[in-house]
Motif scaffolding. Structure first.
Motif, PDB file in Angstrom:
ATOM      1  N   LEU A  18      -2.023 -13.727  -4.393  1.00  0.00           N
ATOM      2  CA  LEU A  18      -2.079 -14.885  -5.290  1.00  0.00           C
ATOM      3  C   LEU A  18      -2.471 -16.150  -4.529  1.00  0.00           C
ATOM      4  CD1 LEU A  18      -1.522 -15.919  -8.200  1.00  0.00           C
ATOM      5  CD2 LEU A  18       0.826 -16.405  -7.441  1.00  0.00           C
ATOM      6  N   LEU A  19      -1.828 -16.387  -3.394  1.00  0.00           N
ATOM      7  CA  LEU A  19      -2.142 -17.571  -2.596  1.00  0.00           C
ATOM      8  C   LEU A  19      -3.583 -17.521  -2.085  1.00  0.00           C
ATOM      9  CD1 LEU A  19       1.160 -17.917  -0.529  1.00  0.00           C
ATOM     10  CD2 LEU A  19       0.351 -19.479  -2.300  1.00  0.00           C
ATOM     11  N   LYS A  20      -3.991 -16.374  -1.612  1.00  0.00           N
ATOM     12  CA  LYS A  20      -5.358 -16.224  -1.103  1.00  0.00           C
ATOM     13  C   LYS A  20      -6.370 -16.522  -2.196  1.00  0.00           C
ATOM     14  CE  LYS A  20      -8.448 -12.748   0.972  1.00  0.00           C
ATOM     15  NZ  LYS A  20      -8.910 -13.536   2.134  1.00  0.00           N
ATOM     16  N   LYS A  21      -6.146 -15.984  -3.384  1.00  0.00           N
ATOM     17  CA  LYS A  21      -7.060 -16.171  -4.508  1.00  0.00           C
ATOM     18  C   LYS A  21      -7.219 -17.649  -4.858  1.00  0.00           C
ATOM     19  CE  LYS A  21      -7.435 -15.094  -9.471  1.00  0.00           C
ATOM     20  NZ  LYS A  21      -6.798 -14.367 -10.605  1.00  0.00           N
ATOM     21  N   TYR A  22      -6.085 -18.346  -4.977  1.00  0.00           N
ATOM     22  CA  TYR A  22      -6.153 -19.742  -5.419  1.00  0.00           C
ATOM     23  C   TYR A  22      -6.642 -20.677  -4.316  1.00  0.00           C
ATOM     24  CZ  TYR A  22      -4.267 -19.138 -10.084  1.00  0.00           C
ATOM     25  OH  TYR A  22      -4.111 -18.787 -11.406  1.00  0.00           O
ATOM     26  N   LEU A  23      -6.311 -20.385  -3.066  1.00  0.00           N
ATOM     27  CA  LEU A  23      -6.797 -21.234  -1.978  1.00  0.00           C
ATOM     28  C   LEU A  23      -8.291 -21.036  -1.740  1.00  0.00           C
ATOM     29  CD1 LEU A  23      -3.839 -21.033   0.551  1.00  0.00           C
ATOM     30  CD2 LEU A  23      -4.490 -22.967  -0.894  1.00  0.00           C
ATOM     31  N   GLU A  24      -8.770 -19.821  -1.934  1.00  0.00           N
ATOM     32  CA  GLU A  24     -10.209 -19.586  -1.808  1.00  0.00           C
ATOM     33  C   GLU A  24     -10.977 -20.289  -2.920  1.00  0.00           C
ATOM     34  OE1 GLU A  24     -10.474 -15.374   0.656  1.00  0.00           O
ATOM     35  OE2 GLU A  24     -10.531 -15.321  -1.543  1.00  0.00           O
ATOM     36  N   ARG A  25     -10.333 -20.507  -4.050  1.00  0.00           N
ATOM     37  CA  ARG A  25     -10.965 -21.291  -5.124  1.00  0.00           C
ATOM     38  C   ARG A  25     -11.170 -22.743  -4.684  1.00  0.00           C
ATOM     39  NH1 ARG A  25      -7.949 -19.650 -10.844  1.00  0.00           N
ATOM     40  NH2 ARG A  25      -8.728 -17.504 -10.972  1.00  0.00           N
ATOM     41  N   GLU A  26     -10.353 -23.186  -3.730  1.00  0.00           N
ATOM     42  CA  GLU A  26     -10.488 -24.544  -3.190  1.00  0.00           C
ATOM     43  C   GLU A  26     -11.439 -24.561  -1.991  1.00  0.00           C
ATOM     44  OE1 GLU A  26      -9.133 -27.136  -4.618  1.00  0.00           O
ATOM     45  OE2 GLU A  26      -8.108 -25.894  -6.132  1.00  0.00           O
ATOM     46  N   PHE A  27     -12.114 -23.422  -1.763  1.00  0.00           N
ATOM     47  CA  PHE A  27     -13.115 -23.265  -0.694  1.00  0.00           C
ATOM     48  C   PHE A  27     -12.509 -23.233   0.704  1.00  0.00           C
ATOM     49  CE2 PHE A  27     -15.188 -25.389  -4.299  1.00  0.00           C
ATOM     50  CZ  PHE A  27     -16.113 -24.418  -4.628  1.00  0.00           C
ATOM     51  N   TYR A  28     -11.235 -22.810   0.798  1.00  0.00           N
ATOM     52  CA  TYR A  28     -10.632 -22.573   2.090  1.00  0.00           C
ATOM     53  C   TYR A  28     -10.952 -21.137   2.521  1.00  0.00           C
ATOM     54  CZ  TYR A  28      -7.694 -26.695   1.132  1.00  0.00           C
ATOM     55  OH  TYR A  28      -7.239 -27.946   0.851  1.00  0.00           O
ATOM     56  N   THR A  29     -11.095 -20.937   3.825  1.00  0.00           N
ATOM     57  CA  THR A  29     -11.186 -19.584   4.370  1.00  0.00           C
ATOM     58  C   THR A  29      -9.768 -19.122   4.646  1.00  0.00           C
ATOM     59  OG1 THR A  29     -13.339 -19.989   5.381  1.00  0.00           O
ATOM     60  CG2 THR A  29     -12.051 -18.178   6.270  1.00  0.00           C
ATOM     61  N   VAL A  30      -9.384 -17.955   4.133  1.00  0.00           N
ATOM     62  CA  VAL A  30      -7.988 -17.515   4.173  1.00  0.00           C
ATOM     63  C   VAL A  30      -7.855 -16.152   4.851  1.00  0.00           C
ATOM     64  CG1 VAL A  30      -5.922 -17.004   2.825  1.00  0.00           C
ATOM     65  CG2 VAL A  30      -7.513 -18.784   2.042  1.00  0.00           C
ATOM     66  N   ASP A  31      -6.942 -16.066   5.819  1.00  0.00           N
ATOM     67  CA  ASP A  31      -6.548 -14.804   6.422  1.00  0.00           C
ATOM     68  C   ASP A  31      -5.096 -14.529   6.046  1.00  0.00           C
ATOM     69  OD1 ASP A  31      -9.019 -14.538   7.663  1.00  0.00           O
ATOM     70  OD2 ASP A  31      -8.352 -15.547   9.489  1.00  0.00           O
ATOM     71  N   VAL A  32      -4.715 -13.260   5.968  1.00  0.00           N
ATOM     72  CA  VAL A  32      -3.341 -12.917   5.594  1.00  0.00           C
ATOM     73  C   VAL A  32      -2.714 -11.994   6.628  1.00  0.00           C
ATOM     74  CG1 VAL A  32      -3.760 -13.223   3.127  1.00  0.00           C
ATOM     75  CG2 VAL A  32      -4.095 -10.969   4.164  1.00  0.00           C
ATOM     76  N   ALA A  33      -1.392 -12.119   6.762  1.00  0.00           N
ATOM     77  CA  ALA A  33      -0.611 -11.255   7.653  1.00  0.00           C
ATOM     78  C   ALA A  33       0.595 -10.748   6.873  1.00  0.00           C
ATOM     79  CB  ALA A  33      -0.152 -12.038   8.881  1.00  0.00           C
ATOM     80  N   LEU A  42      -2.962 -12.868  14.809  1.00  0.00           N
ATOM     81  CA  LEU A  42      -4.116 -13.514  14.180  1.00  0.00           C
ATOM     82  C   LEU A  42      -4.283 -14.937  14.692  1.00  0.00           C
ATOM     83  CD1 LEU A  42      -3.814 -12.277  10.478  1.00  0.00           C
ATOM     84  CD2 LEU A  42      -5.670 -11.767  12.080  1.00  0.00           C
ATOM     85  N   PHE A  43      -3.155 -15.627  14.901  1.00  0.00           N
ATOM     86  CA  PHE A  43      -3.226 -17.011  15.362  1.00  0.00           C
ATOM     87  C   PHE A  43      -3.833 -17.087  16.760  1.00  0.00           C
ATOM     88  CE2 PHE A  43      -1.802 -21.082  16.949  1.00  0.00           C
ATOM     89  CZ  PHE A  43      -1.985 -21.899  15.845  1.00  0.00           C
ATOM     90  N   ARG A  44      -3.548 -16.095  17.586  1.00  0.00           N
ATOM     91  CA  ARG A  44      -4.127 -16.077  18.932  1.00  0.00           C
ATOM     92  C   ARG A  44      -5.630 -15.796  18.896  1.00  0.00           C
ATOM     93  NH1 ARG A  44       0.891 -13.416  20.171  1.00  0.00           N
ATOM     94  NH2 ARG A  44      -0.101 -11.383  19.816  1.00  0.00           N
ATOM     95  N   GLN A  45      -6.075 -15.094  17.853  1.00  0.00           N
ATOM     96  CA  GLN A  45      -7.473 -14.682  17.771  1.00  0.00           C
ATOM     97  C   GLN A  45      -8.375 -15.707  17.074  1.00  0.00           C
ATOM     98  OE1 GLN A  45      -8.453 -11.806  19.307  1.00  0.00           O
ATOM     99  NE2 GLN A  45      -6.301 -11.704  19.951  1.00  0.00           N
ATOM    100  N   ASN A  46      -7.790 -16.575  16.272  1.00  0.00           N
ATOM    101  CA  ASN A  46      -8.592 -17.482  15.436  1.00  0.00           C
ATOM    102  C   ASN A  46      -8.079 -18.918  15.509  1.00  0.00           C
ATOM    103  OD1 ASN A  46     -10.223 -15.299  13.925  1.00  0.00           O
ATOM    104  ND2 ASN A  46      -8.103 -14.688  13.526  1.00  0.00           N
ATOM    105  N   LYS A  47      -8.908 -19.839  15.053  1.00  0.00           N
ATOM    106  CA  LYS A  47      -8.524 -21.245  14.989  1.00  0.00           C
ATOM    107  C   LYS A  47      -8.181 -21.593  13.545  1.00  0.00           C
ATOM    108  CE  LYS A  47     -10.132 -25.958  15.899  1.00  0.00           C
ATOM    109  NZ  LYS A  47     -11.264 -26.807  16.363  1.00  0.00           N
TER     110      LYS A  47
END
Length: 238
Positions: A18-33, A42-47
């Motif tokens: 749900l969070l990923k869906k709605y945040l991507e609507r705001e044009f954010y790039t979203v990763d999930v754990a 994931l935090f060590r691998q990405n900014k």
């Protein structure tokens, strides 16, 4: 404009999706754990620009993840939890979370909080367009919004994004008294507040970092029965 990247860590698939869906609507790039261990990996691998953490997760809980992240970053952290106990909220804020929402929540409220945190975080950097705004100098305290640093005496100290934002608001309005509600509305950019602890915990943490004697503060003073004010003598020598 640089893409805003968000990390969501929650063991409930429905909430992650749900969070990923709605945040991507705001044009954010979203990763999930799905747990704290994966979130740290994931935090060590990405900014990332912002992290959303569930308090109760398997392997490593949200409190421990938040502590470890705060050792290496000052980006906004939003805590989610099914618990409604006062101690859990205070604990989350005291170890570095910038905001806190209790489940069940309105998805629109979460999105609004994320946007407010990101907007405020980015504005701190954009204020550097003006030298007057970028550098707030008082005797014993210097706030450099361009470098994103705070110096107490000769020592540079580390503040979270929300702590710096709160200090900036106080220092930009010296001698003005603010209630807890006014501080929340101006610094957290929201009319919604469940209680006073969000503001009180951040002020307590800020005092520990910038005051020589937090129990007898020089800069952030309590105005009994009303709220708080910032007192600082301008450093004319700089």
């Amino acid at each position: 404009m640089e893409t805003v990247r968000v990390l969501i860590a929650d063991d409930e698939k429905e909430i992650r999706d749900l969070l990923k869906k709605y945040l991507e609507r705001e044009f954010y790039t979203v990763d999930v754990a799905i747990n704290g261990e994966e979130a740290l990996h994931l935090f060590r691998q990405n900014k990332y620009n912002l992290v959303i953490l569930d308090l109760m997760m398997p392997k490593i809980d949200g409190i421990e993840v938040c502590k470890r992240l705060r050792d290496q970053t000052n980006i906004p952290i939003l805590m989610l939890t099914a618990k409604d106990h006062e101690v859990d909220k205070i604990l989350g804020l005291s170890i570095g979370a910038d905001d806190y929402i209790t489940k069940p929540f309105s998805i629109h409220e979460v999105v609004a909080r994320v946007k407010a945190l990101m907007r405020r975080f980015l504005v701190l950097g954009s204020d550097a367009n003006s030298h007057e705004q970028a550098l707030l100098q008082f005797k014993g305290l210097t706030i450099d919004l361009k470098k994103y640093t705070v110096t107490v005496g000769a020592e540079e100290i580390s503040l979270t994004a929300k702590e710096l934002e709160l200090l900036k608001f106080f220092a930009s309005n010296p001698e003005q008294v603010f209630t807890k509600t006014q501080l929340f509305r101006n610094v957290w950019d929201s009319n919604y507040i469940e209680d006073d602890n969000t503001v009180m915990v951040h002020i307590r943490k800020l005092r520990k970092k910038i005051e020589t004697d937090p129990s007898n503060p020089k800069f952030i003073q309590t105005v009994w029965g009303i709220g708080y004010k910032f007192v600082g003598e301008k450093d004319e020598k700089r």
